[in-house]
Design a protein around this motif. Structure first.
Motif, PDB file in Angstrom:
ATOM      1  N   ASP A   1       4.576  -1.284  12.519  1.00 25.30           N
ATOM      2  CA  ASP A   1       3.448  -1.342  13.058  1.00 25.30           C
ATOM      3  C   ASP A   1       3.503  -0.371  14.224  1.00 25.30           C
ATOM      4  O   ASP A   1       4.319  -0.234  15.312  1.00 25.30           O
ATOM      5  CB  ASP A   1       3.485  -2.766  13.537  1.00 25.30           C
TER       6      ASP A   1
ATOM      7  N   GLY B   1     -16.150  12.326  10.324  1.00 27.38           N
ATOM      8  CA  GLY B   1     -17.407  11.645  10.383  1.00 27.38           C
ATOM      9  C   GLY B   1     -17.340  10.531   9.300  1.00 27.38           C
ATOM     10  O   GLY B   1     -16.290   9.886   9.369  1.00 27.38           O
TER      11      GLY B   1
ATOM     12  N   LYS C   1       0.839  -1.215   0.082  1.00 28.55           N
ATOM     13  CA  LYS C   1       0.057  -0.065  -0.065  1.00 28.55           C
ATOM     14  C   LYS C   1       0.780   1.298  -0.050  1.00 28.55           C
ATOM     15  O   LYS C   1       0.326   2.363  -0.697  1.00 28.55           O
ATOM     16  CB  LYS C   1      -0.907   0.047   1.403  1.00 28.55           C
TER      17      LYS C   1
HETATM   18  N1  LIG Z   1     -13.002   6.056   7.116  1.00 33.45           N
HETATM   19  C1  LIG Z   1     -13.847   6.783   7.880  1.00 33.45           C
HETATM   20  O1  LIG Z   1     -15.008   6.624   7.797  1.00 33.45           O
HETATM   21  C2  LIG Z   1     -13.453   7.244   9.126  1.00 33.45           C
HETATM   22  C3  LIG Z   1     -14.045   7.874  10.043  1.00 33.45           C
HETATM   23  C4  LIG Z   1     -13.521   8.401  11.278  1.00 33.45           C
HETATM   24  C5  LIG Z   1     -12.352   8.355  11.572  1.00 33.45           C
HETATM   25  N2  LIG Z   1     -11.490   7.452  10.502  1.00 33.45           N
HETATM   26  C6  LIG Z   1     -10.006   7.418  11.192  1.00 33.45           C
HETATM   27  O2  LIG Z   1      -9.339   7.781  10.153  1.00 33.45           O
HETATM   28  C7  LIG Z   1      -7.948   7.138  10.216  1.00 33.45           C
HETATM   29  C8  LIG Z   1      -7.596   6.710   8.839  1.00 33.45           C
HETATM   30  O3  LIG Z   1      -8.350   5.957   8.203  1.00 33.45           O
HETATM   31  P1  LIG Z   1      -8.985   5.648   6.539  1.00 33.45           P
HETATM   32  O4  LIG Z   1     -10.321   6.102   6.758  1.00 33.45           O
HETATM   33  O5  LIG Z   1      -7.987   6.480   5.955  1.00 33.45           O
HETATM   34  O6  LIG Z   1      -8.976   4.016   6.570  1.00 33.45           O
HETATM   35  P2  LIG Z   1      -7.990   3.224   5.782  1.00 33.45           P
HETATM   36  O7  LIG Z   1      -7.630   3.308   4.473  1.00 33.45           O
HETATM   37  O8  LIG Z   1      -8.273   1.912   6.324  1.00 33.45           O
HETATM   38  O9  LIG Z   1      -6.596   3.543   6.553  1.00 33.45           O
HETATM   39  C9  LIG Z   1      -6.043   3.260   7.880  1.00 33.45           C
HETATM   40  C10 LIG Z   1      -4.507   3.028   7.805  1.00 33.45           C
HETATM   41  O10 LIG Z   1      -4.104   2.517   9.086  1.00 33.45           O
HETATM   42  C11 LIG Z   1      -3.267   1.650   8.995  1.00 33.45           C
HETATM   43  N3  LIG Z   1      -2.773   0.822   9.993  1.00 33.45           N
HETATM   44  C12 LIG Z   1      -3.815  -0.014  10.701  1.00 33.45           C
HETATM   45  N4  LIG Z   1      -3.288  -0.454  11.783  1.00 33.45           N
HETATM   46  C13 LIG Z   1      -1.930  -0.314  11.600  1.00 33.45           C
HETATM   47  C14 LIG Z   1      -0.586  -0.640  12.440  1.00 33.45           C
HETATM   48  N5  LIG Z   1      -0.868  -1.389  13.346  1.00 33.45           N
HETATM   49  N6  LIG Z   1       0.547  -0.199  12.178  1.00 33.45           N
HETATM   50  C15 LIG Z   1       0.542   0.753  11.007  1.00 33.45           C
HETATM   51  N7  LIG Z   1      -0.271   1.185  10.495  1.00 33.45           N
HETATM   52  C16 LIG Z   1      -1.644   0.592  10.507  1.00 33.45           C
HETATM   53  C17 LIG Z   1      -3.509   0.889   7.412  1.00 33.45           C
HETATM   54  O11 LIG Z   1      -2.237   0.366   6.915  1.00 33.45           O
HETATM   55  P3  LIG Z   1      -2.536  -1.073   6.835  1.00 33.45           P
HETATM   56  O12 LIG Z   1      -3.487  -1.376   5.932  1.00 33.45           O
HETATM   57  O13 LIG Z   1      -1.054  -1.435   6.056  1.00 33.45           O
HETATM   58  O14 LIG Z   1      -2.405  -1.736   8.169  1.00 33.45           O
HETATM   59  C18 LIG Z   1      -4.142   1.948   6.702  1.00 33.45           C
HETATM   60  O15 LIG Z   1      -3.312   2.657   5.895  1.00 33.45           O
HETATM   61  C19 LIG Z   1      -7.827   6.079  11.035  1.00 33.45           C
HETATM   62  O16 LIG Z   1      -7.455   6.406  12.410  1.00 33.45           O
HETATM   63  C20 LIG Z   1      -9.280   5.960  11.301  1.00 33.45           C
HETATM   64  O17 LIG Z   1      -9.779   5.031  12.339  1.00 33.45           O
HETATM   65  C21 LIG Z   1     -11.945   7.059   9.593  1.00 33.45           C
END
Ligand SMILES: NC(=O)c1ccc[n+]([C@@H]2O[C@H](COP(=O)([O-])OP(=O)(O)OC[C@H]3O[C@@H](n4cnc5c(N)ncnc54)[C@H](OP(=O)(O)O)[C@@H]3O)[C@@H](O)[C@H]2O)c1
Length: 259
Positions: free
Chosen positions: A61, A185, A42
């Motif tokens: 991680d 959101g 990724k």
């Molecule tokens: N999408 C939504 O609607 C939403 C809403 C509110 C808040 N958020 C927050 O926004 C942030 C970004 O999420 P996103 O929406 O962009 O989703 P996403 O595309 O799933 O991104 C999450 C990222 O976190 C990384 N990650 C997860 N566990 C990890 C670990 N142990 N070590 C290193 N990297 C790790 C993943 O990488 P790998 O896949 O390589 O593990 C991925 O690149 C997150 O904190 C999420 O909780 C998202």
């Protein structure tokens, strides 16, 4: 002048939707950027898409001490320091009734979202102090402010991220280090698509449309909208903001739509 000229930014979860959009915007605004994530594929994909000499990546991680020390050191060695940290890596864990939620699920969600943010700040602080200050943005969620059913671990973790931002703002203030939390959101990206599939396989569009109708603005947000909020907080545009909680949710936490 560009808003992040001469700044070095570390973005965890930089291979994901919000993280990659933030990296793109930060590069456009003059920053040198290190994106961090677990899955090298990724990160490489983001690197290829953004195709910028000031972008690097670290496989790590975020819940591990040694990995955190290594990616912060990598940013400092490659780009000369750390000015901005976006602690954005997150995992939502399963949506399940409490009886079916395992202790391991709970620990994993806490480790990524809470311990991951805390470790990132702990090891970024000394680098920021060397530069005379910095800005830290921690990604919480609307679930850091209100709760939804069947996901107590993620709700607790994102509430804890808000607590981290408020408390660490006190630690940072004497050193000109600002710490804020962002609460997105529902964002139209892979994480949300995965939730739709788990909740209603084959009926994702129905779930999405029902969910969107309950949001006052009647739509999901975009990765780019959150990236722009991250830019505001990372840059001097927000120079008097620390310990703040910044919501970008189409009105969701103001209450669900009436009619
Ligand atoms: N999408 C939504 O609607 C939403 C809403 C509110 C808040 N958020 C927050 O926004 C942030 C970004 O999420 P996103 O929406 O962009 O989703 P996403 O595309 O799933 O991104 C999450 C990222 O976190 C990384 N990650 C997860 N566990 C990890 C670990 N142990 N070590 C290193 N990297 C790790 C993943 O990488 P790998 O896949 O390589 O593990 C991925 O690149 C997150 O904190 C999420 O909780 C998202």
């Amino acid at each position: 002048m560009k808003r992040l000229e001469n700044k070095v930014a570390v973005i965890t979860g930089g291979g994901g939707g919000i993280g990659a959009a933030t990296a793109k915007l930060f590069l456009q605004e003059g920053a040198r950027v290190l994106i961090v994530g677990r899955t090298e594929e990724k990160l490489r994909k983001t690197l290829q898409e953004l195709n910028h000499e000031n972008l690097g990546y670290a496989v790590a991680d975020v819940s591990k001490v040694e990995d955190t020390q290594r990616y912060i050191q990598q940013a400092a060695e490659r780009f000369g320091g750390v000015d901005v940290l976006v602690g954005n890596a997150g995992a939502e864990g399963p949506y399940k009734p409490l009886d079916e939620h395992s202790v391991e699920d709970f620990d994993e969600v806490m480790a990524v979202n809470v311990r991951g943010c805390w470790l990132a700040v702990k090891y970024a602080f000394p680098e920021m102090r060397k530069r005379g200050g910095g800005s830290i943005v921690l990604t919480s969620s609307v679930m850091g402010m209100v709760a939804f059913p069947s996901n107590s671990a993620y709700t607790a973790a994102k509430h804890a991220v808000v607590g981290l931002a408020r408390s660490l703002a006190h630690d940072g203030a004497p050193f000109n280090i600002r710490v804020n939390a962002v609460c997105p959101g529902v964002i139209d990206n892979d994480m949300t698509a995965g939730i739709h599939t788990r909740l209603a396989p084959g009926n994702e569009d129905v779930v999405k449309s029902r969910m969107a109708q309950r949001i006052p603005m009647q739509r999901y947000g975009t990765n780019e909208e959150i990236a722009r909020l991250n830019l505001f907080l990372a840059s001097d545009d927000s120079s008097y903001s620390t310990g703040g909680v910044f919501v970008s949710d189409g009105g969701m936490t103001a209450g669900i739509r009436g009619r």
